[in-house]
Each structure stands twice: as structure tokens, then as C-alpha cells.
Design an enzyme around this catalytic site. Structure first.
Site: not given
Length: 503
Positions: A196, A309, A401
Site C-alpha cells: 500500500s 482491493e 487490501h
């Protein structure tokens, strides 16, 4: 060398004493830069002060200021205490070793506003057992890490500086170059990896002239395509923020007198903005522009993202269904063509979920792969779709995610909530994932373009667009595919290029 009974290691700034955890020596809270407080706030990090006494390195240091509740909910656990004095790193190294080992340096995620290198999913024991030295670190977050203001202009003789968090990471990499040999690591084989915001940091350092030569391989997990902030806009944002705080024409001293906890408590729109800034000595041009032009540092890369995601976008106020309605209203980028690229997907919400996932995350792996091919450097690309057996009804759309992280570290037993119900099959799959990551750190290179494992993972090279599917339909499985989502990626890359601007 590390004394096996009492692990004391000499560094360039003094000795550190760690602890033994089974077959691993662990060193926590080692300073890699001087505290960025007082006059050092919003300046490039300086070397730590030399120490005359041995430093106790058995407890983690404080994390950068942040919202602890959000960190526990979104970023992997309890970050512990907070302080502006946060520039510390942690090292896990095998107790028994014969030759210098590959080094893996982890940059945590959290949207540049959350996280710490000490969070449970990042524990380095399982990777160290595989024969690497693992380093995690803290860096400045939020407006302490990324900030531009007219009152701070001209302070650094080298040029403008706004990306303090990236400079922290660079300082940690320099510390690794100078010290990791004492912990059994090979400073000529350093893999930088992150997820990320950590992945965005890896991409930024691949584009930064300041980071050249400090790492030799890179792993990019769920990097996202949000553009860097142009310098002019960043300066305007900084001015607006200080006016909101009641400072109309502040001096640099006025800004540095603000309490360190001022910034994480801000609400929208002033909380928006902590992100890399294009136009300083760290990022002279936007990171995406560097990759579009294939000017990134030529190091082997692993890059990929997860099958769901879009799960994270709701936390940033993104209405997935509304994104499709907006495309329909504005008639941009061919909604009809997009529907053709997603056959069988029904309803605006599900279409928005997949389109936003691919535009914000999946396409970046495609862009990186093409940039690597243009530079003649290998790239291993993946798609993570495994979900723990007990979670498959909860995570109906696939891997959320960040949910791949405990698999990469082989730390299902430490990560909430999966630690409470991970099965033997889940642990076995995590072990295979971690094996691939370590093989990349050990073996990947121009002359070694195959990673052995459940399948032979072949790198993408010029003219060969390959991708490894890690998990399939949320279950255990491995398959190498060619031209994965190629038509979608080509369209969204054009959309992405349309939005990249340079101040």
C-alpha cells in the site's frame, strides 16, 4: 559478530544489545537518524548521535503520531506509544549463519497516516528462519512526513524538500548499507519491499535520484495510482492548513512550535494530502511519469495486487456504484467499452467494485511491468486471490487490501483476526507464499529469471506478459497466465496517463 549468548552488535553509532528468540536474534528500536524534533522538524533526517554506552534494543520504539483506533482497525494492530521522535528500525537475523545473507527491508502501509514497523504481522522470525536478515522501520507520517509551506522554502541548500518520510526511508537504507554486515547481512543484496503506502514508497524510491544504489531489488504489493501532489498545489495546501490552525503569516519557527499531535486530529478537507509531492530533490518529477518514461532505477521487481482491493476505498469515501454513474453522466472513457471488458458483471455496484480495483491498483502492476521490459530488467507479476478457509463467506469478493501481508511474512498465527481460525491448509499456503518472496530476495536477477515453487514462476521480459495467480477463486492454487486482463490494462493505462500532470 553477534554473541550467541548475549547478542551485542557494534554499529557506526554505538553498540546495541538485542535478545534471542529461538533461532533468531532480534534487535528492536535502533535509531537510524536523530530525533526529527524542534529545529529538525520538516528537515532532512540527520545521523544519530554517537553513543558511549550499549543501547538496550529489546523493546520497540514509539511510532509516528497517528490515530491508534484506525491503526488497530485498518493497519494491522496496536502501534503502541506515539512520538515525533520515531526514526527507529528493527532487525531479525538468524543466530547461526555462515555467509552474508540477503537483506529484506520492509516499508509498512497505512496511507502515509497509519502504521509502524513493530506491528505483529511484520514480525521477522519466519522470514529470518528462511535465511534472510529482515529490517522493519518507522518513518514520519501525515503532515510530519509530507509538507510544503512558503515559510519553509529555501531552508535546505541542496534544494526544496517536501518528502520527509521518503528521506527517512532513504536514511534507513543508508544505515543498512553501513551496518547490516554486522548483523550478518549482505549490503550488496538488499530487497526493498512494502504494501500500500509502503509500496508507493518503494515506487517513489525507484524514481528518486536520492535512493540510487541503496537497494538492489524491489517488491511492490498493492501499490496504488493516486498521482503525486504537484509542488504548487502542495504549497497551497500547506498555506490553507496553517490558516485553518489560526496562523495567517507564520514563520518557520511558528510552524515548528505547533504541538506534534496537532495534525492527526485534523478533519476533512485538511486531513487529505499526506502523499508524495513532486518537485523537490527527492522526486523531481512525478513517480508515474518516471515509470511511463522507463527512467526508474533498473532493479529486478516483483509487483502485484489483490483480487478485492476495492475493499479499502470505502474508508476513503469512495462510493463504488457512484463511480459508474459518474462515468455514465459524463460520458468519459467509454462506459460501453468498459462494460464489454467486464462480461458477466451485473449491476453498477459490482462493476464499480471491479473497475475501481483495476484503475486504482491492478493497472499499476501492468505499468511497472512494461517499464521494466523497456529497461530490459526482469519483472515478476502476481495476482493474490487466496482467502483463509474460514473467511470465504465473509470475503465473498476475494482478498481484501492488505490481507496478503501475513501470508508474505508467514505470520498467520500473529495476525488478527485470522490467527483465531487459520487452518493447517492456510498455514501451508502461507509458507509457500513466503518461500517465493524469499527466493526472490535470494535469487532474482538478470541471469536468474525463474523462481521455483509450486509452479515455475517465470519473469516478464520484453514481449512476454506473464502473471502468477496466487490462489484461484479464493482457494489454494497456483497458475501462470499470459496477457492477464490485457485489454483492461491497456485502456486504464491511457486513462492514467491522461491524469498525470507536472507542476
Amino acid at each position: 559478530m553477534c554473541n550467541l549468548e548475549e547478542p551485542i552488535v557494534a554499529t557506526t553509532h554505538g553498540d546495541v544489545r538485542g535478545s534471542i528468540d529461538g533461532a533468531t536474534a532480534v534487535f528492536k528500536g535502533i535509531p537510524y537518524a536523530a530525533p526529527p524534533v524542534g529545529e529538525r522538524r520538516w528537515r532532512a533526517p540527520q545521523p544519530p548521535e554517537p553513543r558511549g554506552q550499549t543501547r538496550d534494543a529489546t523493546t520497540f520504539s514509539a511510532a509516528s503520531w497517528q490515530n491508534a483506533e484506525f491503526c488497530r482497525e485498518l493497519a494491522g494492530g496496536d502501534p503502541g506509544a506515539f512520538s515525533e521522535d520515531c526514526l527507529y528500525l528493527n532487525v531479525w537475523t538468524p543466530v547461526e549463519r555462515e555467509e552474508p545473507l540477503p537483506v529484506m527491508v520492509w516499508l509498512h502501509g497505512g496511507g502515509f497516516t497509519l502504521g509502524a514497523g513493530s506491528l505483529p504481522p511484520y514480525d521477522g522470525r519466519a522470514l529470518a528462519r528462511r535465511g534472510v536478515v529482515l529490517v522493519t522501520l518507522n518513518y514520519r507520517l501525515g503532515h510530519l512526513g509530507f509538507f510544503a509551506h512558503p515559510a519553509l522554502e529555501g531552508e535546505d541548500t541542496a534544494g526544496p524538500v517536501y518528502n520527509f518520510a521518503l528521506l527517512d526511508q532513504i536514511a534507513a537504507l543508508r544505515w543498512v548499507q553501513e551496518n547490516i554486515a554486522a548483523f550478518g547481512g549482505n549490503c550488496d543484496n538488499v530487497t526493498l519491499f512494502g504494501e500500500s503506502a509502503g509500496a508507493r514508497s518503494v515506487l517513489s524510491l525507484m524514481a528518486s535520484p536520492q535512493a540510487k544504489g541503496l537497494f538492489h531489488k524491489a517488491i511492490i504489493q498493492s501499490g496504488y495510482t493516486l498521482p503525486d501532489i504537484p509542488r504548487r498545489k502542495a504549497l497551497a495546501n500547506g498555506t490553507a492548513l496553517t490558516r485553518h490552525l489560526g496562523l495567517k503569516n507564520p514563520t518557520a519557527a511558528d510552524l515548528r512550535a505547533l504541538p506534534a499531535d496537532t495534525f492527526w486530529q485534523l478533519t476533512s478537507p485538511y486531513v487529505i494530502g499526506p502523499a508524495p509531492i513532486a518537485g523537490d530533490i527527492v522526486l523531481p518529477e512525478p513517480m508515474l511519469e518516471t515509470f511511463f518514461a522507463a527512467r526508474q532505477h533498473p532493479v529486478p521487481v516483483m509487483v502485484g495486487s489483490n483480487s478485492d482491493e476495492a475493499s479499502v476505498l470505502a474508508y476513503f469515501g469512495v462510493n463504488l456504484e457512484e463511480q459508474i454513474r459518474k462515468l455514465r453522466r459524463e460520458r468519459r472513457f467509454g462506459l460501453g467499452l468498459i462494460r464489454l471488458l467486464y462480461p458477466g458483471v451485473r449491476g453498477d455496484r459490482e462493476l464499480g467494485r471491479q473497475v475501481c480495483r483495476d484503475m486504482a491498483f491492478t493497472t499499476l502492476g501492468f505499468v511497472v511491468m512494461q517499464a521494466q521490459s523497456r529497461r530490459g530488467v526482469p519483472c515478476w507479476r502476481y495476482w493474490f486471490d487466496y482467502v483463509a478457509e474460514a473467511e470465504r463467506d465473509t470475503y465473498a469478493h476475494g482478498t481484501w487490501h492488505g490481507n496478503e501481508v501475513p501470508y508474505v511474512f508467514d505470520n498467520l498465527a500473529l495476525a488478527d483476526p485470522v490467527k483465531d481460525y487459520a487452518t493447517q491448509a492456510d498455514h501451508a499456503f502461507a509458507a509457500q507464499v513466503a518461500d517465493y518472496w524469499v527466493r526472490f530476495a535470494k535469487e532474482a536477477g538478470a541471469q536468474s529469471q525463474v523462481l521455483e515453487g509450486p509452479v515455475r514462476w517465470l519473469a516478464c521480459v520484453r514481449g512476454r506478459d506473464r502473471l502468477l495467480r496466487i490462489g484461484r477463486n479464493k482457494k489454494a492454487g497456483w497458475r501462470l497466465e499470459n496477457r492477464f486482463m490485457r485489454a483492461r490494462m491497456a485502456l486504464f493505462k491511457r486513462v492514467m496517463r491522461h491524469h498525470v500532470t507536472l507542476d
